[in-house]
Design a protein around this motif. Structure first.
Motif, mmCIF file in Angstrom:
data_model
loop_
_atom_site.group_PDB
_atom_site.id
_atom_site.type_symbol
_atom_site.label_atom_id
_atom_site.label_comp_id
_atom_site.label_asym_id
_atom_site.label_seq_id
_atom_site.Cartn_x
_atom_site.Cartn_y
_atom_site.Cartn_z
ATOM 1 N N PHE A 133 7.409 2.218 1.029
ATOM 2 C CA PHE A 133 7.075 4.165 0.878
ATOM 3 C C PHE A 133 8.705 4.858 0.713
ATOM 4 C CE2 PHE A 133 6.985 8.642 1.948
ATOM 5 C CZ PHE A 133 5.394 8.291 1.072
ATOM 6 N N MET A 134 9.699 4.138 1.498
ATOM 7 C CA MET A 134 10.871 4.314 0.627
ATOM 8 C C MET A 134 11.623 3.665 -0.830
ATOM 9 S SD MET A 134 13.625 5.144 3.989
ATOM 10 C CE MET A 134 13.330 3.519 4.265
ATOM 11 N N VAL A 135 11.379 2.531 -0.674
ATOM 12 C CA VAL A 135 12.316 1.914 -1.656
ATOM 13 C C VAL A 135 10.865 1.616 -2.926
ATOM 14 C CG1 VAL A 135 12.928 -0.144 -2.810
ATOM 15 C CG2 VAL A 135 13.411 0.333 -0.612
ATOM 16 N N GLY A 136 9.687 1.689 -3.165
ATOM 17 C CA GLY A 136 9.274 1.655 -3.885
ATOM 18 C C GLY A 136 8.854 2.798 -4.687
ATOM 19 N N PRO A 137 9.006 4.538 -4.766
ATOM 20 C CA PRO A 137 9.469 5.221 -5.604
ATOM 21 C C PRO A 137 10.696 5.399 -6.690
ATOM 22 C CG PRO A 137 8.174 5.941 -3.532
ATOM 23 C CD PRO A 137 8.572 4.404 -3.351
ATOM 24 N N SER A 138 11.615 5.293 -5.877
ATOM 25 C CA SER A 138 13.020 4.407 -6.191
ATOM 26 C C SER A 138 13.033 3.591 -7.207
ATOM 27 C CB SER A 138 13.929 4.627 -5.028
ATOM 28 O OG SER A 138 14.043 5.614 -3.958
ATOM 29 N N ILE A 139 12.175 2.253 -7.333
ATOM 30 C CA ILE A 139 12.710 1.292 -8.244
ATOM 31 C C ILE A 139 11.986 1.975 -9.652
ATOM 32 C CG2 ILE A 139 11.501 -0.907 -8.754
ATOM 33 C CD1 ILE A 139 11.688 -1.204 -6.113
ATOM 34 N N ILE A 140 10.528 3.009 -9.435
ATOM 35 C CA ILE A 140 9.378 3.207 -9.920
ATOM 36 C C ILE A 140 10.521 4.097 -10.920
ATOM 37 C CG2 ILE A 140 7.976 4.926 -11.037
ATOM 38 C CD1 ILE A 140 6.865 4.049 -8.659
ATOM 39 N N GLY A 141 11.620 5.181 -10.355
ATOM 40 C CA GLY A 141 12.663 5.664 -11.302
ATOM 41 C C GLY A 141 13.523 5.380 -12.105
ATOM 42 N N PHE A 142 13.950 3.859 -11.425
ATOM 43 C CA PHE A 142 14.764 3.215 -12.106
ATOM 44 C C PHE A 142 13.958 2.849 -13.622
ATOM 45 C CE2 PHE A 142 17.101 2.665 -8.440
ATOM 46 C CZ PHE A 142 18.557 3.142 -9.165
ATOM 47 N N GLY A 161 0.728 -0.726 -0.239
ATOM 48 C CA GLY A 161 -0.277 0.185 -0.170
ATOM 49 C C GLY A 161 0.732 1.389 0.128
ATOM 50 N N PHE A 162 1.694 1.101 0.366
ATOM 51 C CA PHE A 162 2.296 2.733 0.495
ATOM 52 C C PHE A 162 3.592 2.512 -0.383
ATOM 53 C CE2 PHE A 162 2.488 2.874 5.405
ATOM 54 C CZ PHE A 162 1.798 4.064 5.338
ATOM 55 N N VAL A 163 3.730 1.080 -0.822
ATOM 56 C CA VAL A 163 4.029 1.130 -2.348
ATOM 57 C C VAL A 163 3.274 2.312 -3.340
ATOM 58 C CG1 VAL A 163 4.916 0.395 -5.114
ATOM 59 C CG2 VAL A 163 5.815 -0.147 -2.843
ATOM 60 N N VAL A 164 2.130 2.003 -3.236
ATOM 61 C CA VAL A 164 0.905 2.867 -4.253
ATOM 62 C C VAL A 164 0.680 4.434 -3.854
ATOM 63 C CG1 VAL A 164 -1.134 3.031 -5.511
ATOM 64 C CG2 VAL A 164 -0.403 0.916 -4.710
ATOM 65 N N GLU A 165 1.461 4.835 -2.346
ATOM 66 C CA GLU A 165 0.918 5.855 -1.771
ATOM 67 C C GLU A 165 1.965 6.827 -2.301
ATOM 68 O OE1 GLU A 165 0.350 8.261 2.361
ATOM 69 O OE2 GLU A 165 -0.603 5.741 2.318
#
Length: 379
Positions: free
Chosen positions: A339-348, A214-218
């Motif tokens: 929440f921390m890791v998810g947005p970074s992976i999205i960027g990569f 859920g925090f990955v989506v948020e």
């Protein structure tokens, strides 16, 4: 309802509001920090990472600290230290001390987060009805108020140092009254030795996994929604900014009616419906070329995510053999890692393909959350 119960509920609301306001103040003044210290984007990323690492440290240690010292004392010191850190944000003599200050801010915020959620869980237990969503609605409201007040003060030309000091003092005064009204937590068995954080297992690990998804989506909405409209749909900056605004406003509004939904639906049914709505809405955003339709989609993602954290934190507080503080601490820690890791992976992924493809993975996270809901939240 006794007067002490009324005061305790308002105190919990004020704690959530104060925490949201303080987080928003930090977010509003990131450009100020960049200008005052002459930092580049990479250095700002390092400061955000410091705050994130500090938060994880605070979240992992909060359970045993609350068991030893009580939620009231942990909430007070967490709020006090985070307010002092905000007040000193522009007064550090060098980057190393600024980095340490942001780590301290994150750690104190993490302690406050678990303490106030444990308090909310106890109030919910005593009331015998859902209340967690409305408390989290106050956090969202505090965030919106903090961003709005910060923007107004900057427009009015108020010195940033004075702004930060005023916010810190206001938070301390509000929290000082609130913590005195907090109810004692019900005695619970403690399974983790003092001073140690044990990785959650069994039911608690599954709830933590759902929180991370859920925090990955948020986190994707916080970090990538505005950029998506700018780069993928060609929206002007002022219109693209509405992506985050529509998401956060819809989430806040839904949280204030979320307890009614939780009273009528089972935790499994509500989480499935919420995650499913978030997945469908984000897919609509990615498949549509219309900016207005995308804004509607982002708002629906906010509606879908609004009850995810309240449902999961309530579930974490009710795992047999685990105290509410330890349960929330474990689930919040795993969730914040997402929440921390998810947005970074999205960027990569976006760097190697496109932001549309990367956000497609986020749709998969929401679908996985819906699929695992029954296994994690079964009665």
């Amino acid at each position: 309802m006794t007067s002490s119960t009324v005061r305790a509920r308002w105190a919990a609301r004020f704690l959530f509001f104060a925490c949201g306001f303080l987080f928003a103040t930090w977010g509003v003044h990131i450009p100020t920090v960049k200008a005052v210290y002459g930092l580049g984007v990479g250095a700002i990323g390092g400061l955000v990472l410091a705050a994130g690492l500090g938060s994880v440290l605070g979240l992992t240690q909060a359970g045993w600290l609350i068991a030893r010292h009580g939620a009231r004392r942990v909430a007070w010191w967490g709020a006090l230290v985070s307010a002092v850190a905000i007040a000193l944000l522009l007064r550090m003599p060098n980057l190393v001390l600024l980095w340490l200050l942001l780590g301290l801010f994150g750690m104190a915020s993490g302690l406050l987060d678990v303490a106030m959620n444990a308090d909310a869980s106890e109030l919910e237990r005593q009331a015998g009805r859902p209340m967690m969503s409305a408390f989290h609605g106050m956090f969202s409201l505090g965030g919106m108020a903090g961003a709005g007040v910060g923007g107004l003060l900057i427009s009015a030309g108020v010195a940033p140092d004075l702004q930060l000091l005023a916010v810190a003092l206001g938070n301390v005064l509000l929290v000082a009254w609130s913590v005195r009204q907090m109810v004692p937590l019900a005695p619970q068995p403690e399974t983790a030795p003092a001073g140690r954080f044990q990785l959650p297992r069994g039911r608690l690990a599954l709830v933590g996994l759902l929180a991370a998804l859920g925090f990955v989506v948020e986190g994707a909405m916080y970090d990538w929604s505005v950029l998506f409209l700018q780069t993928e749909r060609g929206a002007p900056q002022q219109q693209a900014a509405l992506a985050y605004a529509s998401f956060s406003a819809a989430m806040a509004a839904t949280r204030f009616v979320g307890d009614r939904l939780r009273a009528r639906w089972s935790a499994v049914g509500l989480l499935r419906a919420s995650a499913g709505l978030a997945a469908v809405a984000l897919a609509l955003v990615l498949l549509s070329g219309s900016v207005p339709l995308a804004l509607v989609g982002f708002a629906l993602v906010g509606v879908g995510l609004a009850n995810v954290v309240p449902v999961l934190f309530s579930a974490a507080a009710q795992v047999p053999g685990v105290s509410p503080a330890h349960g929330i601490s474990a689930v919040a820690s795993l969730g914040y890692c997402g929440f921390m890791v998810g947005p970074s992976i999205i960027g990569f992924v976006a760097h190697g393909s496109s932001l549309t493809v990367a956000l497609g993975l986020v749709v998969g996270c929401a679908l996985a959350q819906a699929a695992l809901a029954r296994r994690a939240l079964r009665d």
